[in-house]
Design a protein around this motif. Sequence first.
Motif, PDB file in Angstrom:
ATOM      1  N   GLY A 183      46.850  28.993  32.962  1.00 17.68           N
ATOM      2  CA  GLY A 183      46.663  28.321  31.687  1.00 17.68           C
ATOM      3  C   GLY A 183      46.532  26.816  31.785  1.00 17.68           C
ATOM      4  N   TYR A 184      46.574  26.265  33.014  1.00 21.42           N
ATOM      5  CA  TYR A 184      46.475  24.818  33.165  1.00 21.42           C
ATOM      6  C   TYR A 184      45.094  24.309  32.758  1.00 21.42           C
ATOM      7  CZ  TYR A 184      50.840  24.903  35.885  1.00 21.42           C
ATOM      8  OH  TYR A 184      52.137  25.059  36.292  1.00 21.42           O
ATOM      9  N   LEU A 185      44.067  25.090  33.085  1.00 20.82           N
ATOM     10  CA  LEU A 185      42.714  24.672  32.719  1.00 20.82           C
ATOM     11  C   LEU A 185      42.565  24.617  31.204  1.00 20.82           C
ATOM     12  CD1 LEU A 185      39.788  23.959  33.374  1.00 20.82           C
ATOM     13  CD2 LEU A 185      39.298  26.416  33.447  1.00 20.82           C
ATOM     14  N   GLU A 186      43.071  25.613  30.509  1.00 21.64           N
ATOM     15  CA  GLU A 186      42.977  25.627  29.047  1.00 21.64           C
ATOM     16  C   GLU A 186      43.674  24.414  28.449  1.00 21.64           C
ATOM     17  OE1 GLU A 186      44.071  28.580  25.256  1.00 21.64           O
ATOM     18  OE2 GLU A 186      44.520  29.187  27.325  1.00 21.64           O
ATOM     19  N   ARG A 187      44.848  24.068  28.991  1.00 22.86           N
ATOM     20  CA  ARG A 187      45.566  22.879  28.512  1.00 22.86           C
ATOM     21  C   ARG A 187      44.737  21.622  28.718  1.00 22.86           C
ATOM     22  NH1 ARG A 187      51.152  22.849  31.489  1.00 22.86           N
ATOM     23  NH2 ARG A 187      51.151  20.723  30.657  1.00 22.86           N
ATOM     24  N   LEU A 188      44.128  21.526  29.879  1.00 20.47           N
ATOM     25  CA  LEU A 188      43.349  20.338  30.203  1.00 20.47           C
ATOM     26  C   LEU A 188      42.129  20.224  29.289  1.00 20.47           C
ATOM     27  CD1 LEU A 188      43.676  18.160  32.417  1.00 20.47           C
ATOM     28  CD2 LEU A 188      41.929  19.370  33.719  1.00 20.47           C
ATOM     29  N   ARG A 189      41.444  21.326  29.075  1.00 19.17           N
ATOM     30  CA  ARG A 189      40.270  21.287  28.199  1.00 19.17           C
ATOM     31  C   ARG A 189      40.674  20.974  26.761  1.00 19.17           C
ATOM     32  NH1 ARG A 189      35.978  25.978  29.130  1.00 19.17           N
ATOM     33  NH2 ARG A 189      34.603  24.339  28.339  1.00 19.17           N
ATOM     34  N   GLY A 190      41.866  21.433  26.367  1.00 23.84           N
ATOM     35  CA  GLY A 190      42.362  21.102  25.033  1.00 23.84           C
ATOM     36  C   GLY A 190      42.579  19.612  24.864  1.00 23.84           C
ATOM     37  N   LEU A 191      43.148  18.975  25.893  1.00 18.54           N
ATOM     38  CA  LEU A 191      43.348  17.525  25.840  1.00 18.54           C
ATOM     39  C   LEU A 191      42.018  16.798  25.691  1.00 18.54           C
ATOM     40  CD1 LEU A 191      45.939  17.163  28.760  1.00 18.54           C
ATOM     41  CD2 LEU A 191      46.406  16.724  26.336  1.00 18.54           C
ATOM     42  N   LEU A 192      41.010  17.252  26.448  1.00 19.97           N
ATOM     43  CA  LEU A 192      39.705  16.607  26.383  1.00 19.97           C
ATOM     44  C   LEU A 192      39.032  16.838  25.031  1.00 19.97           C
ATOM     45  CD1 LEU A 192      38.400  17.476  29.966  1.00 19.97           C
ATOM     46  CD2 LEU A 192      39.198  15.248  29.147  1.00 19.97           C
ATOM     47  N   ALA A 193      39.159  18.062  24.510  1.00 21.06           N
ATOM     48  CA  ALA A 193      38.538  18.374  23.214  1.00 21.06           C
ATOM     49  C   ALA A 193      39.137  17.528  22.097  1.00 21.06           C
ATOM     50  CB  ALA A 193      38.700  19.861  22.905  1.00 21.06           C
TER      51      ALA A 193
END
Length: 384
Positions: free
Chosen positions: A44-54
């Motif tokens: 789930g680290y990738l999802e968290r990272l993409r959320g920050l960018l979004a």
Amino acid sequence: MASIILPRVLEVGAGAMTRLPAVLQGFGCRNPLIVTDRMMVQLGYLERLRGLLAEAGMGGDVFADTLPEPTAASLEGGLAMVRDGDYDAVVALGGGSPIDSAKAIAVLGRHGGVINDYRFPRQVDEAGLPVIAIPTTAGTGSEATRFTIITDERTDEKLLCVGAAFMPVAALVDYELTVSVPPRTTADTGIDAMTHAIEAYVSRKANGYSDSQALAALRLIGPHLRRAYHDGEDRAAREAMMLGATLAGVAFCNSSVALVHGMSRPIGAFFHVPHGLSNAMLLPAVTEYSLPAASARYADCARALGFAGLDDDDARANAKLLDTLVAINDELQVPTPAGFGIDRDRFFEVRHTMAEQALASGSPGNNPRVPEAEEIVRLYEALW
């Protein structure tokens, strides 16, 4: 004179990953390619990272097909994305392999060619896309080094690539990302970090700056490696190991690694042994071989690690260092090559080739005791 190279930005501590949008903005970047692996997706680290960018209105396309030991072929998907896309940065999320892959993709994606064109002794200083590294293991220190290592699968050779182009512009060093790392990976990456710091300190290229970073790393790693292995939820141990690994990366980036790493890379290339694990297999024997040429330096390492007392003379400190390195491998269940499943006949068949590849990497030449090819062969044989 020492020429020191560092990331321009280091964010260190719990939650450092959340600083990614601000760091990208600081470099004028808004559309990064994220380079990672499938484990980061599953955790789930990738999802968290993409959320920050979004949330920051930024892009976040993903290349998640990096391999644990990256090869020239494994880079191709990411390179195609860079060539066909309009990315202004590369974000590396994961352990040393995704970070190494991201570095290569950032350079080759901008300048073209194949990874063999960039191998040592070429110094690659022409900037690629800026790389922001977010390490998720306490080990390789790749977030703070000017190196990348990619296997040429045609020859089963690990290629060392060197230069300022491979230094990330920023590293977000967030120990909370390591809490989920399993014991085997914790052990292998932790011993890798310890090896970086020891080799940086005993290297023929050591200098006052690298010495300070190496000793600081050893003081963090020595008391906390086994704690992190036995209890992954030990946040104090995780934090110390994460900072220690980064400082060890800074140390060897500005000094060099030596014989352990030179011998480790061919084992990884031929037998697909994880890098930290092959270092761990080699560290006791190579340290014993090298000790006579740098007795005082190895004794300093023993004391900084806490393996020897401050009042121990060099001989006693070094005896304790060797004993403890063997004991750590036992406690952390580091397998022998046979225990890992390597075929003995095949290992002995390629041992001379591995020795030549080790020498060609340049790393053994930095060792306090510089070996001939036949001495490296005997060290390989001693692993059995």
